[in-house]
Design a protein around this motif. Structure first.
Motif, PDB file in Angstrom:
ATOM      1  N   GLU A  52     -21.496  28.667  20.310  1.00  0.00           N
ATOM      2  CA  GLU A  52     -20.914  29.275  21.510  1.00  0.00           C
ATOM      3  C   GLU A  52     -21.934  29.320  22.633  1.00  0.00           C
ATOM      4  N   ALA A  53     -23.150  29.734  22.307  1.00  0.00           N
ATOM      5  CA  ALA A  53     -24.191  29.820  23.330  1.00  0.00           C
ATOM      6  C   ALA A  53     -24.523  28.448  23.899  1.00  0.00           C
ATOM      7  N   GLN A  54     -24.637  27.437  23.032  1.00  0.00           N
ATOM      8  CA  GLN A  54     -24.944  26.088  23.508  1.00  0.00           C
ATOM      9  C   GLN A  54     -23.851  25.566  24.431  1.00  0.00           C
ATOM     10  N   CYS A  55     -22.611  25.782  24.050  1.00  0.00           N
ATOM     11  CA  CYS A  55     -21.489  25.354  24.882  1.00  0.00           C
ATOM     12  C   CYS A  55     -21.491  26.079  26.222  1.00  0.00           C
ATOM     13  N   GLU A  56     -21.738  27.383  26.198  1.00  0.00           N
ATOM     14  CA  GLU A  56     -21.781  28.140  27.447  1.00  0.00           C
ATOM     15  C   GLU A  56     -22.955  27.697  28.314  1.00  0.00           C
ATOM     16  N   LEU A  57     -24.085  27.366  27.692  1.00  0.00           N
ATOM     17  CA  LEU A  57     -25.217  26.840  28.462  1.00  0.00           C
ATOM     18  C   LEU A  57     -24.830  25.550  29.174  1.00  0.00           C
ATOM     19  N   ASN A  58     -24.057  24.710  28.505  1.00  0.00           N
ATOM     20  CA  ASN A  58     -23.617  23.465  29.130  1.00  0.00           C
ATOM     21  C   ASN A  58     -22.743  23.729  30.342  1.00  0.00           C
ATOM     22  N   LEU A  59     -21.775  24.630  30.194  1.00  0.00           N
ATOM     23  CA  LEU A  59     -20.903  24.964  31.312  1.00  0.00           C
ATOM     24  C   LEU A  59     -21.681  25.602  32.454  1.00  0.00           C
ATOM     25  N   ALA A  60     -22.683  26.405  32.115  1.00  0.00           N
ATOM     26  CA  ALA A  60     -23.423  27.162  33.122  1.00  0.00           C
ATOM     27  C   ALA A  60     -24.433  26.320  33.883  1.00  0.00           C
ATOM     28  N   THR A  61     -24.897  25.229  33.296  1.00  0.00           N
ATOM     29  CA  THR A  61     -25.962  24.461  33.947  1.00  0.00           C
ATOM     30  C   THR A  61     -25.530  23.086  34.439  1.00  0.00           C
ATOM     31  N   LYS A  62     -24.352  22.617  34.042  1.00  0.00           N
ATOM     32  CA  LYS A  62     -23.965  21.272  34.464  1.00  0.00           C
ATOM     33  C   LYS A  62     -23.731  21.193  35.972  1.00  0.00           C
TER      34      LYS A  62
END
Length: 441
Positions: A52-62
């Motif tokens: 979940e954290a990795q996926c949210e990091l992707n959404l937050a930084t792309k």
């Protein structure tokens, strides 16, 4: 311009002074659909909370051009590095661990993506960026389950969030998901049937795994870009970096000056001079309101005084002609302004032209003039800034009598660098030399 700008629901903000505390309340959790559990995580951790954290990091930084990392549920060196990138973006303690403050910021940034002050660079395409499912069955309206969640998550990573507000990752393929699939299919020139089959899956997997976005196309053949701004482009009082706007390729701007009889935009005094200093060709605009009969002249007086106070003369290098914003009511009803007439409109135009020695530009729509002023041809000789957001047309609809247009406002979600919230965007119908001549350069 004002009413149309309010239609944008998702903001990309530059949070140089934001804190986790400011964004920690009332934010969604499980944005990617893995788990709502948010334990403290660090290198060596594994499981669904890590995914979940990795996926949210992707959404937050792309949105800041960082290529997504692998969402494999294993907290390794790549995840640690991306956590530190995000913590610097969100102005929380940079320790590589995902504790309460970082989780709170992640929940906010992944649900409403923003831009970091520092931009990433292209990296290798990642295969597992959401981590929900590796199956790619054909999905359509009525489908449910984890595969739908994977599709929704990947669509959020593939579509520019300022133009396309992120979907809720709920595993239900409803009308919102179908419409987003169609929008993506248009973007990649695939058959736009709203069904996620093999071709659509392949494209969305590719686009979601690298640092690129699907954005609505701008009108072809018109390379000179413009933007329209008002207080709505200053969320929370955030300033516009006009130097960055210019560097992003924007050449002209219309800046809100006044509304009706009693409102001056609170950012006029800073935005109009700053945009001109940054090298943009700039015009101030007035939003007409028909709150009483025969107020056009008085509204013109207020506009003239307000823009003169900023140093605008209409004759300096960089000064575009003033703009008269003649459109639907901005109270949500979308109706014609009461008391609007051709005579009252002319009263404003004539007084402002006399004050600055420039023929004003009229911002409007054919549909407005048809419905509210009887398809008048009285303004056919004026240069036109026309709003028309249809992607199916090659030019905006021309009002009765008009032979051409000067500016085309083609989107309400322009996101050039330097503007903290989406703005309405334009193209210029002419050459750079023609724009320079219009701007006294």
């Amino acid at each position: 311009m004002q009413r149309l700008a309010l239609a944008v629901a998702v903001l990309l903000v530059f949070p140089a002074t934001a804190t986790a505390a400011a964004t920690a309340t009332a934010e969604p959790v499980a944005v990617c659909g893995h788990t709502s559990a948010q334990p403290t995580l660090k290198q060596g951790a594994t499981g669904t909370a890590v995914a979940e954290a990795q996926c949210e990091l992707n959404l937050a930084t792309k949105a800041s051009r960082y290529t997504p990392i692998g969402a494999d549920g294993s907290f390794g060196a790549a995840t640690d590095a991306r956590v530190r990138v995000f913590q610097r973006c969100a102005a929380v303690s940079v320790d590589g661990q995902i504790g309460p403050d970082t989780w709170a910021a992640l929940n906010s940034w992944s649900a409403r993506p923003r831009k970091c002050a520092t931009q990433g660079t292209a990296d290798a395409v990642q295969g597992a960026v959401c981590g929900l499912s590796t199956a790619r069955p054909t999905l359509q309206s009525g489908s449910t389950g984890t595969d739908v969640k994977e599709l929704q998550c990947r669509l959020n990573l593939a579509m520019e969030p300022g133009h396309y507000p992120p979907l809720t990752v709920d595993g239900n393929f409803g009308s919102g998901t179908r419409n987003r699939v169609i929008e993506f299919q248009h973007c990649v020139n695939a058959s736009a049937d709203g069904v996620a089959g093999p071709t659509t899956w392949a494209k969305v997997a590719d686009w979601s795994g690298r640092n690129t976005y699907c954005t609505p196309p701008k009108p072809a053949g018109h390379p000179i870009d413009g933007v329209d701004t008002a207080k709505y482009q200053h969320p929370g009082g955030a300033p516009i970096n006009w130097g960055a706007v210019k560097a992003s390729g924007v050449d002209f701007a219309t800046v809100k000056a006044t509304r009706g009889l009693n409102t001056t935009d609170e950012y006029l005094a800073t935005d109009l001079p700053a945009a001109r200093t940054a090298g943009l060709a700039v015009a101030p605009y007035h939003f007409y309101t028909g709150t009483a009969a025969g107020t056009g002249g008085a509204q013109a007086d207020r506009f003239i005084a307000a823009v003169r106070a900023t140093g605008y003369t209409g004759k300096r290098a960089g000064d575009l002609p003033p703009v008269f914003d003649l459109e639907w009511k901005d109270d949500g009803s979308g109706g014609c302004p009461p008391y609007v007439t051709v005579a009252d409109t002319k009263a404003w135009l004539d007084k402002v032209q006399a004050a600055f020695g420039r023929t004003p530009i009229i911002y409007t729509q054919k549909s407005f003039l048809d419905a509210c002023l009887g398809a008048t041809t009285a303004f056919a000789a004026y240069p036109m800034q026309l709003a028309d957001y249809r992607q199916s047309v090659t030019q905006p609809a021309l009002p009765a009598g008009s032979k051409t247009w000067l500016m085309w406002q083609y989107t309400d979600a322009a996101i050039p660098d330097g503007i903290p919230a989406p703005a309405t965007g334009d193209v210029f119908n002419g050459t750079q030399a023609a724009l320079d001549q219009l701007a006294n350069r």
